[in-house]
Design an enzyme around this catalytic site. Structure first.
Site, PDB file in Angstrom:
ATOM      1  N   ASP A  84       0.828  -1.330  -0.068  1.00 27.20           N
ATOM      2  CA  ASP A  84       0.071   0.109  -0.045  1.00 27.20           C
ATOM      3  C   ASP A  84       0.908   1.207  -0.052  1.00 27.20           C
ATOM      4  OD1 ASP A  84      -2.375   1.074   0.362  1.00 27.20           O
ATOM      5  OD2 ASP A  84      -2.529   1.079   2.491  1.00 27.20           O
ATOM      6  N   HIS A  85       0.720   2.221  -0.884  1.00 27.62           N
ATOM      7  CA  HIS A  85       1.346   3.511  -1.059  1.00 27.62           C
ATOM      8  C   HIS A  85       2.829   3.377  -1.043  1.00 27.62           C
ATOM      9  CE1 HIS A  85      -2.358   5.829  -0.389  1.00 27.62           C
ATOM     10  NE2 HIS A  85      -2.642   5.057   0.705  1.00 27.62           N
ATOM     11  N   ASP A 106       2.596   4.939  -5.630  1.00 30.72           N
ATOM     12  CA  ASP A 106       2.116   6.441  -5.334  1.00 30.72           C
ATOM     13  C   ASP A 106       2.896   7.277  -5.225  1.00 30.72           C
ATOM     14  OD1 ASP A 106       0.465   8.493  -4.269  1.00 30.72           O
ATOM     15  OD2 ASP A 106       0.350   7.753  -2.342  1.00 30.72           O
ATOM     16  N   THR A 231      -8.128   2.871   9.922  1.00 30.15           N
ATOM     17  CA  THR A 231      -8.229   3.592  11.224  1.00 30.15           C
ATOM     18  C   THR A 231      -9.725   3.112  11.992  1.00 30.15           C
ATOM     19  OG1 THR A 231      -7.567   5.511   9.943  1.00 30.15           O
ATOM     20  CG2 THR A 231      -9.182   5.937  11.977  1.00 30.15           C
TER      21      THR A 231
HETATM   22  P1  13P Z   1      -8.546   4.718   6.558  1.00 30.70           P
HETATM   23  O1  13P Z   1      -7.366   4.662   7.533  1.00 30.70           O
HETATM   24  O2  13P Z   1      -8.959   6.360   6.541  1.00 30.70           O
HETATM   25  O3  13P Z   1      -9.518   3.844   7.009  1.00 30.70           O
HETATM   26  O4  13P Z   1      -7.729   4.672   5.238  1.00 30.70           O
HETATM   27  C1  13P Z   1      -7.049   3.368   4.926  1.00 30.70           C
HETATM   28  C2  13P Z   1      -6.428   3.375   3.665  1.00 30.70           C
HETATM   29  O5  13P Z   1      -7.062   4.084   2.800  1.00 30.70           O
HETATM   30  C3  13P Z   1      -5.230   2.690   3.477  1.00 30.70           C
HETATM   31  O6  13P Z   1      -4.698   2.974   2.108  1.00 30.70           O
END
Ligand code: 13P
Length: 282
Positions: A84-85, A106, A231
Site C-alpha cells: 500500500d502506498h 503512489d 483507522t
Molecule cells: P483509513 O485509515 O482512513 O480507513 O484509510 C485506509 C487506507 O486508505 C489505506 O490505504
C-alpha cells in the site's frame, strides 16, 4: 491461497460489490483479518504500508507470515497480499520479488509525467510476474493537520493516466482522506462516477473509515471495486484495550492485552464486509 486481484475485481464488478482491503499492522492483525474474512466467506486484500514493512522487518517476513498463517489456519478465502502506498519503483520490485501479489505505486505528489513514467515502469515489471498494480492521481488528504490540502483528480488526466500506464485499478482523489473525517467529509460522488465511466477499470476508495453505509454503497454504485479500511479497526482495538487495562490493572501479559481488542476488530470487519457486500462470495 495468495492470488492477484484480477479475478476478484472481475467478479466484484459483475456482481456489484467491493473487495475489502484491511491494513495489517502487526502479526495479530493478520490473524484477526484472516479469521473474520474466512468466517464471512469474503475474499480479502491484506494491505501493508512501507512503514509496516519496516515494523515487521522486511517484505519476505510479511510474505512468510501471511502464507504460513493461511496454511496453518486453513483459510479458504482468496487472499491478495498488497503493498500500500509505495513511493518508488524499488519498493514495488522488492515486494514483487518477495511474493506480494499486488502493489500500489503512489507517486501522485510528483508531476504528471513523472507519475506516468514511474507507474509505467512498475506495471511492466509487475506484468512479468502476474502481479496487479494500483496507482493514484491527485492528492489524498489526511486527518493529520500538516497535510490537510488535497487535490481532486482531473477527469481528462485520469483517462490519460490509466490509458498510458495500463494499471489494473485506479485510486482517484475525490475528497476522501485517510484517518478521521471529523464531520468534514466532502466526497464528490459525481466526479467518482464520471471518472469510472472515463477510465473503465476498477476504482479504489482510500480512506473509507468513518464513511456511513450509504456513502460506501454509493461509492460501489459509482464504480468502486476495492475499499480500504484501517483507522476504524485501529480505533476499535485501542478503545477495547484501554478499557481492558483500566479494569485489569494487574495484567502484564502482552498476549492478553493485545487479544483483549480482538473481538472489537473482528466485529468491525464483519460489519464492513456486510455493508460492502463481500460476504458469502465463494
Ligand atoms: P483509513 O485509515 O482512513 O480507513 O484509510 C485506509 C487506507 O486508505 C489505506 O490505504
Amino acid at each position: 491461497m495468495l492470488v492477484n486481484s484480477k479475478k476478484l475485481f472481475d467478479n466484484a464488478l459483475k456482481q456489484g460489490y467491493a473487495i475489502p482491503a484491511y491494513n495489517i499492522n502487526n502479526l495479530e492483525w493478520i490473524r484477526f483479518i484472516l479469521e473474520a474474512c474466512n468466517e464471512d466467506k469474503s475474499p480479502v486484500i491484506l494491505a501493508v504500508t512501507p512503514s509496516s514493512i519496516e515494523y515487521f522487518g522486511g517484505y519476505k517476513i510479511v510474505v512468510n507470515l501471511v502464507e504460513t498463517m493461511i496454511n496453518e489456519l486453513c483459510i479458504k478465502v482468496p487472499v491478495v497480499l498488497h503493498l500500500d502506498h509505495a513511493n518508488d519503483f524499488l519498493s514495488c520490485k522488492m515486494a514483487i520479488d518477495a511474493g506480494f501479489t499486488s502493489v500500489m505505486i503512489d507517486v501522485s505528489t510528483m508531476g504528471f509525467e513523472d507519475n506516468v513514467a514511474i507507474t509505467d515502469k512498475v506495471v511492466s515489471y509487475a506484468k512479468e510476474h502476474d502481479v496487479s498494480v494500483e496507482a493514484e492521481l491527485g492528492s489524498l488528504g489526511s486527518d493529520d493537520s500538516s497535510q490537510d490540502i488535497y487535490l481532486y483528480s482531473d477527469l481528462e488526466q485520469s483517462h490519460d493516466f490509466v490509458f498510458r500506464t495500463g494499471i489494473d485499478s485506479f485510486a482517484p482523489s475525490v475528497g476522501n482522506v485517510h484517518g478521521f473525517y471529523n464531520g468534514n467529509e466532502k466526497i464528490d460522488f459525481e466526479l467518482l462516477g464520471a471518472i469510472c465511466k472515463m477510465v473503465r477499470i476498477p476504482l479504489v476508495l482510500h480512506g473509507a473509515s468513518g464513511l456511513d453505509d450509504n456513502k460506501l454503497k454509493t461509492a460501489i454504485f459509482c464504480g468502486v471495486t476495492k475499499i480500504n479500511f484501517n483507522t476504524d479497526l485501529m480505533y476499535a482495538w485501542s478503545c477495547e484495550v484501554r478499557k481492558y487495562l483500566k479494569t485489569n490493572k494487574d495484567i502484564y501479559d502482552p498476549r492478553k492485552i493485545i487479544l483483549s481488542g480482538k473481538n472489537a476488530v473482528k466485529k468491525v470487519i464483519h460489519e464492513k464486509n456486510t455493508i460492502i457486500g463481500s460476504k458469502n462470495r465463494l
